[in-house]
Write an enzyme that holds these catalytic residues in place. Structure first.
Site, PDB file in Angstrom:
ATOM      1  N   LYS A  52       0.899  -1.272   0.069  1.00  0.00           N
ATOM      2  CA  LYS A  52       0.028   0.202  -0.128  1.00  0.00           C
ATOM      3  C   LYS A  52       1.170   1.376   0.395  1.00  0.00           C
ATOM      4  O   LYS A  52       0.438   2.272  -0.360  1.00  0.00           O
ATOM      5  CB  LYS A  52      -1.116   0.183   1.095  1.00  0.00           C
ATOM      6  CG  LYS A  52      -1.478  -1.355   0.992  1.00  0.00           C
ATOM      7  CD  LYS A  52      -2.605  -0.837   2.354  1.00  0.00           C
ATOM      8  CE  LYS A  52      -4.007  -2.611   2.278  1.00  0.00           C
ATOM      9  NZ  LYS A  52      -4.483  -2.500   3.237  1.00  0.00           N
ATOM     10  N   GLN A  96      -4.519  -1.566   9.795  1.00  0.00           N
ATOM     11  CA  GLN A  96      -4.843  -2.997   9.089  1.00  0.00           C
ATOM     12  C   GLN A  96      -5.378  -3.952  10.284  1.00  0.00           C
ATOM     13  O   GLN A  96      -4.913  -4.619  11.897  1.00  0.00           O
ATOM     14  CB  GLN A  96      -3.247  -3.119   9.341  1.00  0.00           C
ATOM     15  CG  GLN A  96      -2.948  -4.787   7.765  1.00  0.00           C
ATOM     16  CD  GLN A  96      -3.610  -4.476   6.395  1.00  0.00           C
ATOM     17  OE1 GLN A  96      -3.998  -3.403   6.233  1.00  0.00           O
ATOM     18  NE2 GLN A  96      -4.338  -5.689   6.824  1.00  0.00           N
ATOM     19  N   ASP A 119     -11.043   3.177   4.491  1.00  0.00           N
ATOM     20  CA  ASP A 119     -11.652   1.737   4.472  1.00  0.00           C
ATOM     21  C   ASP A 119     -13.174   1.197   4.394  1.00  0.00           C
ATOM     22  O   ASP A 119     -13.294   0.165   3.567  1.00  0.00           O
ATOM     23  CB  ASP A 119     -10.669   1.078   5.735  1.00  0.00           C
ATOM     24  CG  ASP A 119      -9.670  -0.230   5.099  1.00  0.00           C
ATOM     25  OD1 ASP A 119      -9.274  -0.610   4.133  1.00  0.00           O
ATOM     26  OD2 ASP A 119      -9.110  -0.458   6.522  1.00  0.00           O
TER      27      ASP A 119
HETATM   28  N1  GUN Z   1      -6.807  -6.475   6.256  1.00  0.00           N
HETATM   29  C1  GUN Z   1      -7.309  -7.745   4.883  1.00  0.00           C
HETATM   30  N2  GUN Z   1      -7.905  -6.529   4.114  1.00  0.00           N
HETATM   31  C2  GUN Z   1      -8.099  -5.029   4.864  1.00  0.00           C
HETATM   32  C3  GUN Z   1      -8.019  -4.270   4.399  1.00  0.00           C
HETATM   33  O1  GUN Z   1      -8.937  -4.409   3.559  1.00  0.00           O
HETATM   34  N3  GUN Z   1      -8.381  -3.235   5.432  1.00  0.00           N
HETATM   35  C4  GUN Z   1      -7.734  -3.634   6.052  1.00  0.00           C
HETATM   36  N4  GUN Z   1      -7.880  -2.011   7.624  1.00  0.00           N
HETATM   37  N5  GUN Z   1      -7.103  -4.109   6.504  1.00  0.00           N
HETATM   38  C5  GUN Z   1      -6.688  -5.862   5.791  1.00  0.00           C
END
Ligand code: GUN
Length: 291
Positions: A52, A96, A119
């Site tokens: 990311k 995350q 998110d």
């Molecule tokens: N863990 C797995 N996929 C995601 C996501 O799209 N966002 C976040 N914050 N954690 C994740």
């Protein structure tokens, strides 16, 4: 069988984001700023947030990773969330998931400023999604909608089976695909660990979306000829021939499904790159709303 190229679709989206960012920079404005909060050392989570971060920088964003030990207290993490909410130099941030067991993830998600919740996990944004109002859509479902759009996949009146009911993928996707909208209007079934007769449901489905996190779960004998399969699973399996000792596979048994499907997303290179592209899209939206 047509392979759905998420990597290329994501690359096009990122080019568009990059050129929009360039326009803002030419006007003398600061770049969008995305922050990722990571707790602990889970290798998969670390790999995601690093990716990311890299992709953010490629589209011209400022990107910050806040990385904490897995013994950080819930109270301290909430303090950090409050600081991010107040920080005018932060447009959007993600925490995350999963978080360590001693931290209540729901409490953390509730503390995120909905305007910075790129998110789309805050109940305010989930509620807006449910009401079909403009909001930040969760990145993986949003990326799947975008693939459906780019590949003109028919959804109207189709039987869609989503396997997995997570907050991150299955549940939001079930709402989006059943809504009255382009790329929606589907008859959606959500299957989960308590579902009976899964194979029968699979055989009736025109479109199957797997989001359960089990390697090679969906096999060719479970689906009808011509089915569209979108694989949102990411699983690590041992691969001694690889330098790092493992490889990434989806929830789909690629070999047997590819002999029956009309369209199929690969792993890697399918839904994964789209998730990151849509997170960047949400961050650009957050930035523009704050200008
Ligand atoms: N863990 C797995 N996929 C995601 C996501 O799209 N966002 C976040 N914050 N954690 C994740």
């Amino acid at each position: 069988m047509i392979l759905i190229d998420g990597k290329q679709t994501a690359a096009h989206l990122k080019e568009k984001i990059r050129s929009e960012v360039d326009q803002f920079l030419l006007k003398g404005l600061r770049p969008p700023h995305l922050v990722a909060v990571l707790v602990g050392e889970d290798p998969a989570s670390l790999a995601y947030v690093k990716s990311k971060e890299r992709q953010s920088q490629k589209v011209g964003f400022k990107s910050t990773l806040l990385h904490y030990d897995d013994d950080i207290s819930e109270a301290d993490l909430l303090k950090i969330i409050n600081q991010l909410n107040r920080d005018d130099a932060v447009d959007g941030y993600i925490v995350q998931l999963p978080l360590p067991a001693h931290i209540d993830a729901q409490k953390i998600i509730m503390a995120v400023d909905p305007q910075k919740d790129v998110d789309g996990f805050h109940p305010m944004n989930l509620g807006k999604m449910l009401a079909n109002l403009p909001t930040f859509l969760p990145a993986t479902p949003y990326g799947i909608l975008e693939l459906i759009k780019q590949y003109n996949l028919p959804t109207e009146g189709k039987n869609v089976l989503i396997i997995g009911r997570s907050l991150i993928v299955g549940r939001p996707l079930s709402i989006l695909l059943s809504q009255k909208r382009q790329g929606g209007n589907a008859t959606v079934t959500v299957a989960h660990s308590k579902t009976r007769n899964l194979k029968d449901l699979c055989l009736q489905a025109d479109i199957i979306i797997t989001a359960l996190g089990k390697a090679n779960f969906l096999t060719g004998d479970m689906v009808k000829e011509g089915v569209i399969v979108i694989d949102a699973g990411i699983n690590e399996i041992a691969a001694p021939e690889k330098k790092r000792g493992y490889k990434l596979v989806g929830d789909v048994d690629f070999e047997s499904i590819s002999r029956k499907a009309s369209y199929l997303t690969p792993v890697p290179g399918g839904v994964g790159p789209m998730t990151i592209a849509m997170l960047l899209q949400n961050t650009l939206k957050a930035y523009k709303q704050r200008l």
